[in-house]
Design a protein around this motif. Structure first.
Motif, short mmCIF file in Angstrom:
data_model
loop_
_atom_site.label_atom_id
_atom_site.label_comp_id
_atom_site.label_asym_id
_atom_site.label_seq_id
_atom_site.Cartn_x
_atom_site.Cartn_y
_atom_site.Cartn_z
N ASP A 24 0.83 -1.21 0.00
CA ASP A 24 0.00 0.00 0.00
C ASP A 24 0.86 1.26 0.00
O ASP A 24 0.58 2.21 -0.72
N ARG A 25 1.90 1.26 0.81
CA ARG A 25 2.79 2.43 0.86
C ARG A 25 3.55 2.62 -0.45
O ARG A 25 3.77 3.75 -0.87
N LEU A 26 3.92 1.52 -1.08
CA LEU A 26 4.67 1.62 -2.33
C LEU A 26 3.80 2.08 -3.50
O LEU A 26 4.32 2.51 -4.52
N ARG A 27 2.49 2.01 -3.35
CA ARG A 27 1.60 2.54 -4.40
C ARG A 27 1.80 4.04 -4.57
O ARG A 27 1.53 4.60 -5.63
N GLN A 28 2.26 4.72 -3.52
CA GLN A 28 2.46 6.16 -3.56
C GLN A 28 3.76 6.54 -4.26
O GLN A 28 3.97 7.70 -4.58
N ALA A 57 8.62 -12.67 -4.89
CA ALA A 57 7.32 -12.86 -5.55
C ALA A 57 7.14 -11.89 -6.72
O ALA A 57 6.09 -11.88 -7.35
N GLU A 58 8.16 -11.08 -6.96
CA GLU A 58 8.19 -10.11 -8.06
C GLU A 58 7.10 -9.03 -7.93
O GLU A 58 6.66 -8.45 -8.90
N LEU A 59 6.69 -8.77 -6.69
CA LEU A 59 5.73 -7.70 -6.43
C LEU A 59 6.43 -6.36 -6.20
O LEU A 59 5.84 -5.30 -6.34
N VAL A 60 7.71 -6.44 -5.85
CA VAL A 60 8.51 -5.27 -5.54
C VAL A 60 9.86 -5.40 -6.25
O VAL A 60 10.40 -6.50 -6.36
N ILE A 61 10.38 -4.28 -6.70
CA ILE A 61 11.70 -4.25 -7.32
C ILE A 61 12.60 -3.37 -6.46
O ILE A 61 12.20 -2.28 -6.05
N LEU A 73 6.92 -0.57 -6.38
CA LEU A 73 5.89 -1.57 -6.64
C LEU A 73 5.97 -2.08 -8.06
O LEU A 73 6.17 -1.32 -9.01
N GLN A 74 5.80 -3.38 -8.21
CA GLN A 74 5.71 -4.05 -9.51
C GLN A 74 4.38 -4.79 -9.46
O GLN A 74 4.30 -5.91 -9.00
N GLY A 75 3.31 -4.15 -9.88
CA GLY A 75 1.97 -4.67 -9.68
C GLY A 75 1.52 -5.79 -10.58
O GLY A 75 0.50 -6.43 -10.32
N ALA A 76 2.23 -6.07 -11.67
CA ALA A 76 1.78 -7.08 -12.64
C ALA A 76 1.44 -8.44 -12.02
O ALA A 76 0.43 -9.04 -12.39
N PRO A 77 2.23 -8.96 -11.07
CA PRO A 77 1.89 -10.26 -10.50
C PRO A 77 0.54 -10.29 -9.77
O PRO A 77 -0.04 -11.34 -9.57
N LEU A 78 0.03 -9.12 -9.40
CA LEU A 78 -1.27 -9.07 -8.73
C LEU A 78 -2.41 -9.43 -9.68
O LEU A 78 -3.52 -9.71 -9.23
N GLN A 79 -2.13 -9.47 -10.99
CA GLN A 79 -3.15 -9.92 -11.94
C GLN A 79 -3.58 -11.35 -11.66
O GLN A 79 -4.73 -11.71 -11.87
N GLN A 80 -2.65 -12.15 -11.16
CA GLN A 80 -2.97 -13.53 -10.77
C GLN A 80 -4.03 -13.54 -9.67
O GLN A 80 -4.98 -14.32 -9.71
N VAL A 81 -3.88 -12.65 -8.71
CA VAL A 81 -4.85 -12.55 -7.61
C VAL A 81 -6.18 -12.02 -8.14
O VAL A 81 -7.25 -12.53 -7.78
N ALA A 82 -6.12 -11.02 -8.99
CA ALA A 82 -7.34 -10.44 -9.57
C ALA A 82 -8.14 -11.49 -10.35
O ALA A 82 -9.36 -11.54 -10.24
#
Length: 106
Positions: A24-28, A57-61, A73-82
């Motif tokens: 959440d913090r890295l979204r900023q 998990a490749e969520l953060v770089i 933030l590297q948000g692409a892996p969250l597509q799996q969750v979505a």
């Protein structure tokens, strides 16, 4: 399942509330580990362990910035969750539509 395989799993990575707060913090925007750790009661090494798991998990770089690292933030892996959530959303929408139809017939 071997521990190393768990580390790379996106679902395992977001299961921990501290890691979700970090995301959440890295979204900023990008943040240095020192600044990120300042907002937690946990130690800086503990936050670094969470960041390592998020990186696995490749969520953060992590990017070097002088003697420190900046995390973003590297948000692409969250597509799996979505995608996983969407399957349940579809199921519940169909169930609610069926209930509505049944109620309207009554």
């Amino acid at each position: 399942m071997p521990r190393s395989a768990l580390k790379a799993d996106v679902f395992h990575a977001i299961a921990d509330p501290t890691r979700r707060t970090i995301l959440d913090r890295l979204r900023q925007g990008p943040v240095r580990v020192k600044d990120l750790a300042a907002g937690f009661e946990q130690s800086r090494p503990a936050i670094s362990k969470h960041l390592k798991l998020l990186c696995d998990a490749e969520l953060v770089i992590a990017e070097p910035a002088g003697r420190e690292r900046v995390y973003r933030l590297q948000g692409a892996p969250l597509q799996q969750v979505a995608g996983w959530i969407d399957a349940y959303r579809t199921h519940w929408q169909v169930s609610l539509d069926n209930l509505k139809e049944l109620m309207e017939k009554s």
